[in-house]
Design an enzyme around this catalytic site. Structure first.
Site, short mmCIF file in Angstrom:
data_model
loop_
_atom_site.label_atom_id
_atom_site.label_comp_id
_atom_site.label_asym_id
_atom_site.label_seq_id
_atom_site.Cartn_x
_atom_site.Cartn_y
_atom_site.Cartn_z
CB SER A 172 -22.53 57.36 -18.93
OG SER A 172 -22.87 56.37 -20.22
CG ASP A 257 -30.57 56.33 -18.16
OD1 ASP A 257 -29.72 56.72 -19.46
OD2 ASP A 257 -30.00 56.72 -17.67
CG HIS A 294 -27.79 58.29 -20.48
ND1 HIS A 294 -27.46 57.07 -20.01
CD2 HIS A 294 -25.94 59.02 -21.01
CE1 HIS A 294 -26.30 56.69 -19.45
NE2 HIS A 294 -25.33 57.85 -20.56
N1 LIG Z 1 -22.95 57.21 -28.99
C1 LIG Z 1 -23.94 57.89 -27.56
C2 LIG Z 1 -22.70 58.23 -27.39
C3 LIG Z 1 -23.07 58.16 -25.64
O1 LIG Z 1 -22.93 56.92 -24.95
C4 LIG Z 1 -22.05 58.87 -24.30
C5 LIG Z 1 -22.23 60.44 -24.46
C6 LIG Z 1 -21.52 61.25 -23.72
C7 LIG Z 1 -21.82 60.40 -22.34
C8 LIG Z 1 -22.12 59.66 -22.18
C9 LIG Z 1 -22.51 58.77 -23.24
N2 LIG Z 1 -22.51 57.06 -22.94
C10 LIG Z 1 -21.47 56.50 -22.15
O2 LIG Z 1 -21.09 56.43 -21.53
C11 LIG Z 1 -25.59 57.80 -27.67
O3 LIG Z 1 -25.87 57.46 -28.93
O4 LIG Z 1 -26.36 57.85 -26.86
#
Ligand SMILES: N[C@@H](CC(=O)c1ccccc1NC=O)C(=O)O
Length: 320
Positions: A172, A257, A294
């Site tokens: 991510s 995703d 994800h």
């Molecule tokens: N607030 C985000 C959280 C999120 O994007 C996320 C959480 C944990 C690990 C990776 C993530 N996304 C990218 O870095 C959500 O709603 O999914």
């Protein structure tokens, strides 16, 4: 092998496609939705998915620390947050391959202390795994995070100059930070890491749409910041070549995703495959991970027989 493919309707000539990018027609609510990976999870509710993510991360990290030899909180820079954990295989040698992992969490959450997902299956096969901490926002800016990631890789190279390869892996936001290393000018730093591969899991490579989401607040004050820190944008305007022509890039996205995450990965995958880069350029491949969301991508990396764990191992041991 270098195969260039063209998807109808897509402008691959130099970045203009972003001007017609689908996110530009989305409302703020829709953009928030597209860039909230937890809302796309199919087997759990969004909040439950986030709780499970922390819980599994905690458990696997405790287990990894209890199982094998590790060097924890090793400083790679002078800052308080500039620490990394090194998980060693049983047979430690000068020539171990290294997988260096950057956690996700939208550059605002996550920690090396809950991110040792792939440690046990990789160390069991002789790979040393390094999990890197970096200063998440609001303490760190994106430029600082990119700089810290650069420092952490140079540290691994300096500590283990005989390494059999350094493979970067990020999830991510962490995949974004790993992808930024495709732009690094190592000659400027005086140490060229033995980079052999990039495993980019469900990443974000064009930060411009993020500017328009609620997650943006402390992250991207201006379009300039987004562009400077967008590997998609940067590589399109100034293509780079790998120091080692055998260097591999694997771009993966989970089947579940969001469409925007799919678009980001597919567009980014095409950049290193552009005709100008094919000869002696980056060797890229793309994998949509079947029935994965994800977060499951990471949870499954705790399993040796998971398809992605196997791809990573085969790439490291040059079997594919
Ligand atoms: N607030 C985000 C959280 C999120 O994007 C996320 C959480 C944990 C690990 C990776 C993530 N996304 C990218 O870095 C959500 O709603 O999914």
């Amino acid at each position: 092998m270098c195969v260039w493919w063209y998807k109808a309707g897509m402008d691959v000539s130099g970045g203009n496609h972003r001007h017609e990018a689908p996110w530009k027609r989305m409302s703020k609510e829709e953009l928030d939705n597209q860039y909230s990976p937890s809302r796309w999870v199919v087997r759990l509710g969004a909040e439950e998915a986030m709780r499970t993510y922390s819980q599994i991360g905690n458990e696997v990290t405790k287990r990894a620390r209890a199982t094998g030899r590790s060097l924890l909180n090793v400083p790679y820079g002078d800052g308080d947050g500039e620490k990394l954990d090194i998980y060693l295989p049983e047979a430690v040698s000068e020539a171990m391959p290294f997988l260096v992992f950057f956690h996700g969490g939208y550059w605002q959450s996550g920690s090396k202390d809950t991110s040792a997902f792939m440690v046990n299956p990789l160390t069991a096969q002789g790979v040393a795994v390094v999990i890197v901490a970096y200063d998440i926002a609001p303490k760190g800016t994106l430029d600082q995070m990119v700089d810290q990631v650069t420092q952490s890789i140079m540290f691994v190279q300096k500590q283990y100059p005989g390494n059999q390869g350094i493979y970067l892996c990020g999830h991510s936001a962490g995949a974004h930070l790993a992808a930024m290393m495709l732009l690094a000018d190592w000659t400027k730093h005086g140490v060229t890491p033995n980079l052999k591969g990039f495993f980019l899991l469900s990443g974000v490579y064009d930060l411009e749409p993020i500017m328009h989401t609620s997650e943006n607040a402390p992250l991207l004050p201006a379009l300039e910041d987004a562009q400077r820190n967008s590997p998609l944008w940067q590589l399109e305007t100034a293509p780079t070549q790998p120091a080692d022509p055998a260097c591999r890039i694997l771009v993966t996205v989970g089947q579940h995703d969001s469409p925007e995450f799919h678009r980001q990965s597919r567009e980014f995958y095409q950049v290193p495959r552009a005709p100008t880069l094919c000869q002696g350029g980056w060797k890229a491949s793309f994998e949509e991970l079947h029935d994965m969301d994800h977060f499951e991508i990471l949870w499954n990396l705790t399993q040796e027989d998971y398809v992605l764990t196997q791809i990573i191992l085969k790439t490291i041991f040059q079997e594919s």
